[in-house]
Write a protein that holds these residues in place. Structure first.
Motif, mmCIF file in Angstrom:
data_model
loop_
_atom_site.group_PDB
_atom_site.id
_atom_site.type_symbol
_atom_site.label_atom_id
_atom_site.label_comp_id
_atom_site.label_asym_id
_atom_site.label_seq_id
_atom_site.Cartn_x
_atom_site.Cartn_y
_atom_site.Cartn_z
ATOM 1 N N LEU A 130 0.831 -1.205 0.000
ATOM 2 C CA LEU A 130 0.000 0.000 0.000
ATOM 3 C C LEU A 130 0.865 1.255 0.000
ATOM 4 O O LEU A 130 0.526 2.250 -0.656
ATOM 5 N N HIS A 131 2.003 1.223 0.697
ATOM 6 C CA HIS A 131 2.928 2.351 0.621
ATOM 7 C C HIS A 131 3.420 2.550 -0.812
ATOM 8 O O HIS A 131 3.513 3.681 -1.299
ATOM 9 N N LEU A 132 3.726 1.456 -1.516
ATOM 10 C CA LEU A 132 4.179 1.569 -2.902
ATOM 11 C C LEU A 132 3.110 2.200 -3.785
ATOM 12 O O LEU A 132 3.425 2.829 -4.799
ATOM 13 N N LEU A 133 1.868 2.015 -3.403
ATOM 14 C CA LEU A 133 0.746 2.541 -4.188
ATOM 15 C C LEU A 133 0.321 3.940 -3.753
ATOM 16 O O LEU A 133 -0.669 4.470 -4.258
ATOM 17 N N GLY A 134 1.051 4.531 -2.798
ATOM 18 C CA GLY A 134 0.785 5.908 -2.414
ATOM 19 C C GLY A 134 0.050 6.107 -1.111
ATOM 20 O O GLY A 134 -0.225 7.242 -0.717
#
Length: 163
Positions: free
Chosen positions: A130-134
């Motif tokens: 989820l961090h990678l997705l913003g």
């Protein structure tokens, strides 16, 4: 989907990280409506010493942590869900970024929380993706959004609410 797991700590292989990462990534991307076949993620399976080095280098915090993420593109939208990535050209993969996860910290947290190790690791992989997705949790509003989505994704996998 391409998940490239780089093993620096062999305990992760024994723990079945490949399968945990694949399940977490598929559940997360499916929940968000992304085509898993178009996404690429790299996972560094390391120990506390290595993640402490990374944490010091990238966050100026020279201590171990459970998971770190480096998105390939900044997508954060404070106070709202970020826009989802799309491939630049049809048929191309979307490079989401890199995740590092530390064995000792994950094991200690799972034990302290009375959570099965695999469930805790799966949660952290969902969190990292989820961090990678913003998604982020810097503000209370953003944390509520991110934690709510994590909880929903984990529920689809039969994992209880970690919060």
């Amino acid at each position: 989907m391409t998940i490239d797991v780089v093993y620096e700590d062999p305990r992760w292989q024994e723990a079945g990280l490949d399968d945990l990462a694949e399940a977490a990534e598929h559940a997360t991307l499916a929940f968000l409506g992304l085509d898993a076949d178009q996404c690429e993620v790299a996972v560094l399976a390391c120990d506390d010493a290595r993640i402490a080095e990374l944490n010091a280098e990238f966050r100026e915090k020279p201590t171990p942590t459970n998971v770190l993420s480096w998105p390939s593109v900044a997508r954060a939208t404070p106070g709202a869900r970020p826009d989802l990535p799309e491939p630049d050209l049809p048929g191309m993969e979307i490079e989401l970024g890199d995740i590092a996860i530390a064995y000792e910290t994950c094991a200690a947290e799972a034990k302290a929380g009375g959570t099965p190790f695999n469930d805790h690791v799966t949660h952290l992989l969902v969190h990292g993706l989820l961090h990678l997705l913003g998604y982020d949790h810097i503000t209370d509003e953003d944390a509520a959004i991110m934690e709510g989505i994590e909880t929903e994704i984990l529920a689809t996998m039969g994992i209880k609410d970690p919060y």
